[in-house]
Design an enzyme around this catalytic site. Structure first.
Site, PDB file in Angstrom:
ATOM      1  N   SER A 128      17.239  40.671   7.995  1.00 23.40           N
ATOM      2  CA  SER A 128      17.230  39.374   7.274  1.00 23.40           C
ATOM      3  C   SER A 128      18.535  39.101   6.592  1.00 23.40           C
ATOM      4  CB  SER A 128      15.962  38.862   6.487  1.00 23.40           C
ATOM      5  OG  SER A 128      15.038  38.793   7.647  1.00 23.40           O
ATOM      6  N   HIS A 179      18.084  37.821   1.394  1.00 20.83           N
ATOM      7  CA  HIS A 179      18.817  36.559   1.766  1.00 20.83           C
ATOM      8  C   HIS A 179      19.781  36.144   1.144  1.00 20.83           C
ATOM      9  CE1 HIS A 179      14.930  35.510   4.635  1.00 20.83           C
ATOM     10  NE2 HIS A 179      14.949  36.772   4.642  1.00 20.83           N
TER      11      HIS A 179
END
Length: 256
Positions: A128, A179
């Protein structure tokens, strides 16, 4: 640029880095979760992100989590995101620059997790951070290099970016730091990497590979305009299907 009209064979030929990364993600998931090969389980144990073990000198754990996933949905979701948003950037940057931003953004996410996460035994895995690094490059384009992406694609990136941030903070069991720091890493790398970039065009791929196959023979650049591609007209459904999938996934995880 986010509408995939290439055939499967063309996709593999035009975007070898994206194809290779997706293959690695899915093969490792198969080996670890389905077949449960001993070497794969050992790889999982040795490669999962672990802040305490990183502090003990196992610095490879800042890299290896990028290629490991915690289940089928996790691997599929990240691989699908890579297939959707990676190809255009791979063409615009070139193979080496694309893999550079992917890896450095993923590593930046893992370093951010190591430095900021309060729990010394916090464990994490997934691509991610690297995926958000790709978003970081696109966000930079939207803000500062609009001629590379166009207004329609800028709007799409903005929508996806907002939804991605919403899911980052709304869903449980998400490595928020990966993230955020992955996004920052991609955004920071964008200025030098985009210096000589040109807007995405699937025709560039076809012309380049056609010229290679013909070994310098004459080439008619308009021949592709005479062909009809089966994917044409369905791109918008792919994009909005992805958006609906993001929202549905967020809602499901909030109610489970």
């Amino acid at each position: 640029m986010f509408v995939r009209t290439e055939s499967f064979k063309e996709f593999l030929k035009f975007y070898p880095i994206v194809s290779g990364l997706v293959l690695i993600n899915l093969l490792l998931w198969l080996f670890i979760s389905v077949f449960q090969f001993n070497f794969a389980l050992d790889l999982l144990r040795a490669g999962v992100g672990n802040n305490f073990l990183v502090s003990q000198g196992e610095y490879w754990r800042l890299v290896t989590p990028i290629f490991l996933h915690g289940g089928f949905s996790h691997a599929l979701f990240n691989s699908f995101s890579l297939v959707l948003f990676g190809p255009a950037l791979e063409q615009m940057l070139g193979k080496m620059k694309f893999i550079t931003v992917y890896l450095i953004a993923g590593i930046a996410g893992n370093i951010g997790t190591y430095i900021v996460a309060p729990n010394a035994f916090y464990q994490h895995l997934g691509a991610s951070g690297a995926i958000f690094g790709i978003f970081g490059v696109y966000v930079f384009m939207v803000l500062f290099r609009k001629h590379l992406i166009g207004s329609a694609n800028s709007q799409m990136i903005t929508i996806i970016f907002v939804l991605g941030l919403f899911m980052t903070f709304a869903r449980p069991n998400i490595n928020v730091l990966a993230h955020v720091f992955g996004l920052i890493g991609g955004f920071a790398l964008a200025p030098p990497l985009l210096k000589n970039a040109r807007p995405f065009s699937v025709w560039q791929n076809r012309v380049k590979h056609e010229n290679r196959s013909r070994s310098g023979a004459s080439f008619d650049p308009n021949r592709w305009n005479k062909r009809k591609f089966s994917g044409k007209g369905y791109g918008k459904y792919i994009i909005w299907g992805f958006i609906i999938f993001l929202v549905a996934l967020a809602l499901v995880n909030n109610f489970l």
